[in-house]
Write a protein that holds these residues in place. Structure first.
Motif, short mmCIF file in Angstrom:
data_model
loop_
_atom_site.label_atom_id
_atom_site.label_comp_id
_atom_site.label_asym_id
_atom_site.label_seq_id
_atom_site.Cartn_x
_atom_site.Cartn_y
_atom_site.Cartn_z
N VAL A 8 0.86 -1.18 0.00
CA VAL A 8 0.00 0.00 0.00
C VAL A 8 0.90 1.23 0.00
CG1 VAL A 8 -1.83 1.28 1.17
CG2 VAL A 8 -1.80 -1.23 1.26
N ASP A 9 0.80 2.01 -1.05
CA ASP A 9 1.64 3.20 -1.21
C ASP A 9 1.42 4.19 -0.06
OD1 ASP A 9 3.32 2.96 -3.34
OD2 ASP A 9 2.04 4.02 -4.77
N ASP A 10 2.48 4.87 0.32
CA ASP A 10 2.38 5.96 1.28
C ASP A 10 2.05 7.24 0.50
OD1 ASP A 10 2.47 7.61 3.44
OD2 ASP A 10 4.65 7.50 3.74
N THR A 11 0.78 7.36 0.12
CA THR A 11 0.34 8.48 -0.70
C THR A 11 -1.08 8.86 -0.29
OG1 THR A 11 0.17 9.26 -3.00
CG2 THR A 11 -0.59 7.02 -2.55
N PHE A 12 -1.70 9.74 -1.06
CA PHE A 12 -3.05 10.18 -0.71
C PHE A 12 -3.91 10.33 -1.96
CE2 PHE A 12 -0.56 14.03 -1.40
CZ PHE A 12 -1.39 14.84 -2.17
N ALA A 13 -5.21 10.16 -1.74
CA ALA A 13 -6.21 10.46 -2.77
C ALA A 13 -6.64 11.90 -2.60
CB ALA A 13 -7.40 9.52 -2.63
N GLU A 14 -6.63 12.63 -3.69
CA GLU A 14 -7.03 14.04 -3.65
C GLU A 14 -8.48 14.16 -4.08
OE1 GLU A 14 -5.18 18.35 -5.10
OE2 GLU A 14 -4.12 16.47 -5.45
N ALA A 15 -9.32 14.63 -3.17
CA ALA A 15 -10.75 14.72 -3.42
C ALA A 15 -11.20 16.18 -3.39
CB ALA A 15 -11.52 13.90 -2.39
N PHE A 16 -12.43 16.40 -3.86
CA PHE A 16 -12.90 17.75 -4.14
C PHE A 16 -14.23 18.03 -3.46
CE2 PHE A 16 -10.26 16.23 -7.53
CZ PHE A 16 -9.46 17.31 -7.86
N ALA A 17 -14.44 19.31 -3.14
CA ALA A 17 -15.74 19.74 -2.62
C ALA A 17 -16.75 19.79 -3.75
CB ALA A 17 -15.61 21.12 -1.97
N MET A 18 -17.91 19.17 -3.54
CA MET A 18 -18.98 19.17 -4.53
C MET A 18 -20.31 19.42 -3.82
SD MET A 18 -17.82 15.99 -7.04
CE MET A 18 -18.72 16.57 -8.48
N TRP A 19 -21.40 19.40 -4.57
CA TRP A 19 -22.75 19.45 -4.01
C TRP A 19 -23.50 18.21 -4.49
CZ3 TRP A 19 -25.14 22.97 -0.71
CH2 TRP A 19 -24.36 24.07 -0.34
N ALA A 20 -24.44 17.74 -3.66
CA ALA A 20 -25.11 16.48 -3.99
C ALA A 20 -26.59 16.53 -3.66
CB ALA A 20 -24.46 15.32 -3.24
N ALA A 21 -27.34 15.68 -4.36
CA ALA A 21 -28.75 15.44 -4.09
C ALA A 21 -28.99 13.94 -4.05
CB ALA A 21 -29.63 16.08 -5.16
#
Length: 299
Positions: A8-21
């Motif tokens: 398991v890589d020592d890294t990160f997933a980059e996620a984003f702010a969104m809006w949802a329904a």
């Protein structure tokens, strides 16, 4: 870090702010509710080219739906409030109202709200009527099989999009098995969806291109055929295939739960390595670090 034999890589997933329904679709049968859900979530894999991301969250028994019929819950994500509202009007009108026996209800008791039924009602050509049920305004729009019932307004909320894991395997068949195990484990996570076909994407992208007219292009660092020519390959010599699972969630906890389940399942299924896609932390508002996620610390 390793899980069994999987690195398991020592890294990160980059996620984003969104809006949802959340949409709750009901129909005369499971089959028709599912047909509408599949239609409304079509062409909604990536905000890059589809204007929204959407997927089926769960099948709902009659006891869990507003009208006591079989149902399906769907989540839809866009970059802002206006985008969610526009996509809902388009997709509910073209994909759910058109489907026999369906109704569509707001699945989020949230503010703010966007107008949906209040826009679609005009299709009724002044034959439509509204009713107020426990403070909830619904529209009854006449259609050829009876009437289409839809909520006047739908709640929306801030959400998280673009959580992801990358699964690296020995060859395509082995990697597909690991990805299949991962998506099976991830499905059913409350508040999470996986918008790509079958939940899995092979054409991962980076936010740049050698062509000036493109904003995104193939993620060369994870393309096995580019191992010897990519500027910074992440594909080891023994690895012949890479698949990605993208997760959108109503909150960060839903994304993290799904990622954790997927990583463990992929490792159990023999993945050689687990990594994640990011852009150096310069684009997304969230950095979900894989080691912290698996250790139970805040990611």
């Amino acid at each position: 870090m390793r899980i069994h034999e999987t690195e398991v890589d020592d890294t990160f997933a980059e996620a984003f702010a969104m809006w949802a329904a959340r949409l709750v679709i009901t129909a005369d049968s499971d089959e028709w509710a599912t047909a509408a859900a599949q239609s409304v979530t079509g062409f909604a894999t990536s905000i890059i080219g589809c204007k929204c991301e959407a997927g089926i969250e769960a099948a709902l028994p009659p006891a869990q739906t507003p009208d006591g019929r079989p149902g399906v819950s769907v989540l839809l994500f866009a970059m802002n409030e206006e985008g969610v509202g526009k996509r809902l009007v388009e997709r509910v009108g073209q994909c759910i109202m058109t489907c026999p026996s369906t109704a569509c209800y707001d699945g989020l008791a949230k503010e703010p709200k966007v107008q949906v039924g209040s826009q679609l009602r005009f299709f009724g050509d002044r034959y439509q009527i509204s009713k107020l049920l426990a403070g909830r305004r619904l529209w009854r729009i006449p259609v050829m099989d009876g009437e289409f019932v839809v909520d006047d307004r739908f709640g929306i909320q801030p959400a998280v999009g673009g959580g992801n894991i990358l699964i690296l395997g020995r060859d395509q068949s082995a990697t597909l098995r690991a990805a299949g195990a991962a998506i099976t484990a991830m499905r059913g996570t409350p508040g999470a969806i996986f918008p790509f076909p079958g939940g899995v994407v092979r054409s991962g992208s980076k936010p740049s291109s050698r062509y000036k007219f493109l904003h995104a292009s193939t993620n060369d660092a994870f393309c096995p055929t580019l191992r010897t020519v990519a500027p910074a390959t992440q594909v080891g010599a023994e690895m012949g295939s890479v698949l990605e699972i993208v997760i959108d969630g109503l909150d960060l906890a839903a994304v993290e739960t799904a990622m954790r389940r997927g990583i463990h399942a992929a490792a159990d299924a023999g993945a050689l390595k687990i990594s994640a896609g990011n852009y150096g932390g310069g684009l997304g508002q969230y950095q979900i670090r894989l080691h912290a996620l698996l250790n139970g610390a805040p990611a």
